[in-house]
Enzyme design. Structure first.
Site, PDB file in Angstrom:
ATOM      1  N   SER A  90       0.836  -1.199   0.000  1.00  0.00           N
ATOM      2  CA  SER A  90       0.000   0.000   0.000  1.00  0.00           C
ATOM      3  C   SER A  90       0.865   1.240   0.000  1.00  0.00           C
ATOM      4  O   SER A  90       1.983   1.235   0.521  1.00  0.00           O
ATOM      5  CB  SER A  90      -0.906   0.019   1.241  1.00  0.00           C
ATOM      6  OG  SER A  90      -1.639   1.227   1.317  1.00  0.00           O
ATOM      7  N   TYR A 125      -1.937  -0.682  10.547  1.00  0.00           N
ATOM      8  CA  TYR A 125      -2.053  -0.935   9.105  1.00  0.00           C
ATOM      9  C   TYR A 125      -0.831  -0.408   8.367  1.00  0.00           C
ATOM     10  O   TYR A 125      -0.246  -1.113   7.532  1.00  0.00           O
ATOM     11  CB  TYR A 125      -3.320  -0.282   8.565  1.00  0.00           C
ATOM     12  CG  TYR A 125      -3.516  -0.485   7.083  1.00  0.00           C
ATOM     13  CD1 TYR A 125      -3.986  -1.690   6.578  1.00  0.00           C
ATOM     14  CD2 TYR A 125      -3.221   0.536   6.177  1.00  0.00           C
ATOM     15  CE1 TYR A 125      -4.163  -1.879   5.212  1.00  0.00           C
ATOM     16  CE2 TYR A 125      -3.392   0.357   4.815  1.00  0.00           C
ATOM     17  CZ  TYR A 125      -3.868  -0.852   4.334  1.00  0.00           C
ATOM     18  OH  TYR A 125      -4.028  -1.036   2.981  1.00  0.00           O
TER      19      TYR A 125
END
Length: 268
Positions: free
Chosen positions: A144, A157
């Site tokens: 990501s 995350y």
């Protein structure tokens, strides 16, 4: 050499295949003729997808309903994969939480690490020896853009995706002479279609439309990038700009700004 062409005994594995990028990757691989093993927690959703792919593309699709955040269930799945001819692994399954770590459920934070970090690491370790032995294979890891810099209120995350990004790029350097391709996908926010304004989630309301990337496009450019053995695929001009900026802007400046946005995503 290129990623292996489809063959009767080989399987492309897609984790997190029940929705979003995972579903799009499964569809794109089937469109290219690959036989599949698809996995996620929701078996009924996987079965529906499998039936559609078999009907539309004439490929074999095996369904494995597995919670990859559960170490015992993950071990069983990895043991199977280690014995199979896995031509492509799309390690896509992941989850995120928003808010200050101190206010979040510790059990859910640990599950996030199990899924986003060990779920990637264990599956790669399961399929990599066979790929190296065959001198052919492709590993696509869904990292990501969030893994490029610190993000307060999205700390677990961001940290797990930093692992995914760095592990993939490091692994690529190790296996580049063995015929195995490794690519990390590092998108910004993705979605399949423009949602009804009355049904938008908080995330969709806070993130402007121009920042969203189509899942089908993401799947196509990701698999094209894997075929070419690109180190990193960053779909969309906006995501590319964000990724570049995160590499140059001082973290002490970026973190508070981004953290303020993610604090809203946590409901504060």
């Amino acid at each position: 050499m290129p990623v292996p062409a489809p063959s009767a005994d080989a399987r492309a594995v897609v984790t997190g295949a029940s929705q979003n990028i995972g579903e799009a990757l499964a569809v794109e691989l089937a469109r290219r003729g690959h036989h599949l093993i698809i996995t996620a927690r929701r078996e009924e959703v996987l079965n529906t997808l499998a039936e559609r792919l078999r009907a539309d593309f004439g490929v074999t699709v095996e369904v494995r309903a597995v919670d990859l955040a559960d170490p015992a269930a993950r071990d069983v799945f990895c043991e199977e994969l280690a014995t199979r001819n896995i031509s492509i692994l799309c390690a896509n399954a992941g989850t995120a939480t928003f808010g200050a770590v101190a206010s979040l459920d510790p059990a859910e934070e640990r599950k996030q690490v199990q899924l986003n970090v060990l779920g990637v690491h264990d599956l790669v370790l399961a399929v990599l020896p066979g790929m190296v032995e065959r001198r052919a294979g492709g590993i696509l890891v869904s990292g990501s853009a969030a893994g490029n810099s610190p993000i307060p209120n999205n700390a677990t995350y961001a940290a797990t995706k930093a692992f995914a990004n760095t592990f993939s790029e490091s692994l690529r350097g190790e296996v580049k002479s063995s015929g195995v391709h490794v690519t990390v996908l590092a998108p910004g926010p993705v979605r399949t279609e423009l949602p009804d304004p009355d049904e938008q989630s908080l995330v969709e309301r806070l993130i402007p439309d121009f920042l969203w990337i189509d899942t089908e496009y993401t799947a196509k450019v990701s698999l094209d990038g894997l075929e070419r053995n690109k180190m990193r695929v960053v779909p969309g001009l906006t995501s590319k700009a964000m990724s570049t900026a995160s590499g140059y802007a001082p973290r002490s400046i970026v973190a508070p700004i981004v953290g303020a946005v993610y604090k809203k995503l946590g409901g504060d």
